[in-house]
Design an enzyme around this catalytic site. Structure first.
Site, PDB file in Angstrom:
ATOM      1  CD  GLN A   1      -4.831   2.611  -3.053  1.00 40.83           C
ATOM      2  OE1 GLN A   1      -4.842   1.456  -2.655  1.00 40.83           O
ATOM      3  NE2 GLN A   1      -5.852   3.163  -3.661  1.00 40.83           N
TER       4      GLN A   1
ATOM      5  CB  VAL B   1      -4.921   9.099  -1.460  1.00 41.26           C
ATOM      6  CG1 VAL B   1      -6.391   9.436  -1.275  1.00 41.26           C
ATOM      7  CG2 VAL B   1      -4.046  10.309  -1.120  1.00 41.26           C
TER       8      VAL B   1
ATOM      9  CG  HIS C   1      -4.307   7.279  -6.860  1.00 49.34           C
ATOM     10  ND1 HIS C   1      -4.622   6.704  -5.640  1.00 49.34           N
ATOM     11  CD2 HIS C   1      -2.967   7.453  -6.846  1.00 49.34           C
ATOM     12  CE1 HIS C   1      -3.519   6.552  -4.928  1.00 49.34           C
ATOM     13  NE2 HIS C   1      -2.493   6.988  -5.647  1.00 49.34           N
TER      14      HIS C   1
END
Length: 140
Positions: free
Chosen positions: A91, A93, A97
């Site tokens: 991931q 960030v 998402h």
């Protein structure tokens, strides 16, 4: 969250090629797409991973994921989509998402090896964002 890139995009402090902006989430083009038209969809509040998403937000968020996943192939003449999310590992960030990637048979994507590409220009990226946004608008 002050240091979160996606929170900054949601707030409008960092520019992005937005395809959808609703109370349930914000969708924008991945700047390093697997295939052009690759959308990232994030919930508005900072949520680190799927297990942190409040139950009350699940129906709206995943309804939006479903809408975008239907709009992407219609907008881009793709045959389908690949929809995925990472939680902590891979991931890039640390804000939940969902990846919505346009797919076409024979496109070369195999397993979880995601080759990345680039848009030739901001204008090309904007044209992809506009196509998905316009298709989403027509589907409302």
């Amino acid at each position: 969250m002050p240091d979160c890139l996606f929170c900054s995009i949601v707030a409008g402090d960092v520019p992005a090629f937005r395809v959808v902006d609703t109370a349930d989430g914000v969708g924008f083009l991945d700047i390093r797409p697997v295939f052009k038209g690759h959308v990232l969809l994030v919930p508005r509040p900072h949520v680190g991973q799927l297990s942190d998403l409040p139950a009350a937000l699940l129906p709206g968020y995943f309804a939006l994921v479903q809408r975008v996943a239907a709009a992407v192939p219609a907008a881009l003449s793709a045959q389908g989509t690949f929809v995925a999310m990472n939680n902590v590992v891979s991931q890039s960030v640390p804000h939940l998402h969902t990846h919505i990637v346009p797919r076409t048979k024979g496109d070369g994507l195999r397993g979880f090896f995601w080759p990345r590409t680039k848009y030739a220009s901001d204008e090309e990226a904007q044209s992809y964002a506009d196509r998905v946004r316009n298709t989403l608008g027509a589907a409302l």
